[in-house]
Design an enzyme around this catalytic site. Structure first.
Site, PDB file in Angstrom:
ATOM      1  N   GLY A   9      40.660  31.056  46.332  1.00  0.00           N
ATOM      2  CA  GLY A   9      39.684  29.983  46.518  1.00  0.00           C
ATOM      3  C   GLY A   9      40.333  28.616  46.409  1.00  0.00           C
ATOM      4  CG  MET A  11      41.263  25.990  40.874  1.00  0.00           C
ATOM      5  SD  MET A  11      42.311  24.685  40.183  1.00  0.00           S
ATOM      6  CE  MET A  11      42.934  25.498  38.715  1.00  0.00           C
ATOM      7  N   GLY A  12      43.170  28.968  43.657  1.00  0.00           N
ATOM      8  CA  GLY A  12      44.148  29.993  43.998  1.00  0.00           C
ATOM      9  C   GLY A  12      44.882  29.729  45.294  1.00  0.00           C
ATOM     10  CG  ASP A  30      39.729  35.524  48.517  1.00  0.00           C
ATOM     11  OD1 ASP A  30      39.856  34.830  47.492  1.00  0.00           O
ATOM     12  OD2 ASP A  30      38.653  35.631  49.143  1.00  0.00           O
ATOM     13  NE  ARG A  31      34.730  39.078  46.160  1.00  0.00           N
ATOM     14  CZ  ARG A  31      33.565  38.877  45.543  1.00  0.00           C
ATOM     15  NH1 ARG A  31      32.747  39.891  45.329  1.00  0.00           N
ATOM     16  NH2 ARG A  31      33.231  37.665  45.139  1.00  0.00           N
ATOM     17  CB  SER A 112      44.163  21.737  33.305  1.00  0.00           C
ATOM     18  OG  SER A 112      43.426  20.551  33.511  1.00  0.00           O
ATOM     19  CE  LYS A 164      41.792  24.326  32.027  1.00  0.00           C
ATOM     20  NZ  LYS A 164      40.393  24.582  32.346  1.00  0.00           N
ATOM     21  CG  HIS A 167      42.342  20.651  28.574  1.00  0.00           C
ATOM     22  ND1 HIS A 167      41.448  20.783  29.628  1.00  0.00           N
ATOM     23  CD2 HIS A 167      43.244  19.723  28.984  1.00  0.00           C
ATOM     24  CE1 HIS A 167      41.787  19.976  30.601  1.00  0.00           C
ATOM     25  NE2 HIS A 167      42.875  19.311  30.233  1.00  0.00           N
ATOM     26  CD  GLU A 171      37.564  18.271  31.847  1.00  0.00           C
ATOM     27  OE1 GLU A 171      36.609  18.767  32.477  1.00  0.00           O
ATOM     28  OE2 GLU A 171      38.738  18.690  31.961  1.00  0.00           O
ATOM     29  CE1 TYR A 172      30.697  20.875  28.428  1.00  0.00           C
ATOM     30  CE2 TYR A 172      32.884  21.009  29.408  1.00  0.00           C
ATOM     31  CZ  TYR A 172      31.594  21.510  29.267  1.00  0.00           C
ATOM     32  OH  TYR A 172      31.211  22.624  29.964  1.00  0.00           O
TER      33      TYR A 172
END
Length: 292
Positions: A9, A11-12, A30-31, A112, A164, A167, A171-172
């Protein structure tokens, strides 16, 4: 080296490209057949020479579990599985135990970088045994940003995703602080150019950051954010951070408040504020607004 990559997707797909640019071979599944190099996990495993490294980049939860279950039946002792999705660290411990029973190593990796990672590199936080991490190290080196920092062996299995998670909790809170400051600046009459105030903070201030840069980008696209609805989802890591804080008796007031602010954003008419308005009216005679 060779890498099998599952999940291509946003990222990947970019990760596959960055790894290839570093000179490594990536075989992706990937599907969505239009994105894939091979069309089954069996074909992916058969295409790799042992000892294999297979990186899983699919949604956390059921999708990750089913992928790891299938890989457990296809891979051989000495192979390594990397979970680079946003899995909960407690799932990592379970996956590592399941794979270890078949002689397969496991490394969890928090990633990230988002859509900017292809060009800028990805910050990586990974956990696992040193021998398993060493088998993946060339890929970590290909993905990380240029320079000394941006990659860390955080500890045992689960440490990568835990790091992560924290992290993302930070970030929030940082995003919430920028958002609150922006709203206050927009509210007063004396400040006539809020966007330029934010832009001025990008140099020489203690609050300058990449998030601030992105805020300025957003304001350049839509100066008063009039096109957006005031609704913000949460992807899970913020909740998990607060839960971990409770489990370990660590106070996280800023991160917790930022998570609850997101919940508040989903209420067009806050039930809590109804009670507060009613109480203020009861004890102080303060005015209330009725529904029209």
């Amino acid at each position: 080296m060779e890498l099998g990559l599952i999940g291509l997707g946003k990222m990947g797909g970019n990760m596959r490209e960055r790894i290839r640019r570093a000179g490594h071979t990536v075989i992706g599944y990937d599907r969505n057949a239009d994105l894939a190099d091979v069309h089954s996990l069996q074909e992916l495993v058969d295409s790799l020479k042992g000892p294999r490294v297979v990186w899983v980049m699919v949604p956390a939860g059921a999708a990750t579990q089913s992928t790891i279950d299938e890989l457990a039946e296809l891979l051989s002792p000495g192979d390594v599985v990397v979970d680079g999705g946003n899995s909960r660290w407690t799932d990592d411990e379970k996956h590592a135990e399941e794979l270890a029973a078949k002689g397969i190593g496991f490394v969890d990796c928090g990633v990230s970088g988002g859509v900017w990672g292809l060009e800028n590199g990805y910050a990586l936080m990974y956990g696992g045994d040193a021998a398993d991490v060493a088998k993946v190290q060339p890929i970590f080196d290909a993905l990380k940003p240029e320079g000394e920092f941006g990659s860390v062996h955080a500890g045992k299995v689960g440490a990568g995703h835990f790091a992560k998670m924290v992290h993302n909790g930070i970030e929030y809170a940082m995003m919430q602080a920028y958002a609150e400051g922006w709203e206050l600046l927009e509210k007063v009459d004396s400040v006539t150019d809020v966007r330029e105030v934010f832009r001025s903070w990008q140099e020489g201030t203690v609050i300058r950051s990449w998030l601030l840069d992105l805020a300025v980008n957003a304001l350049d696209d839509d100066e008063h954010l009039d096109k957006l609805r005031g609704y913000a989802a949460d992807s899970g890591e913020g909740r998990w951070t607060v839960e971990a804080a409770i489990d370990n008796a660590v106070p996280l007031p800023a991160i917790t408040a930022s998570l609850f602010a997101r919940f508040a954003s989903r209420q067009d008419d806050s039930p809590q504020m109804k009670m507060i308005a009613a109480l203020r009216n009861q004890f102080g005679g303060h005015a209330v607004e009725n529904k029209k």
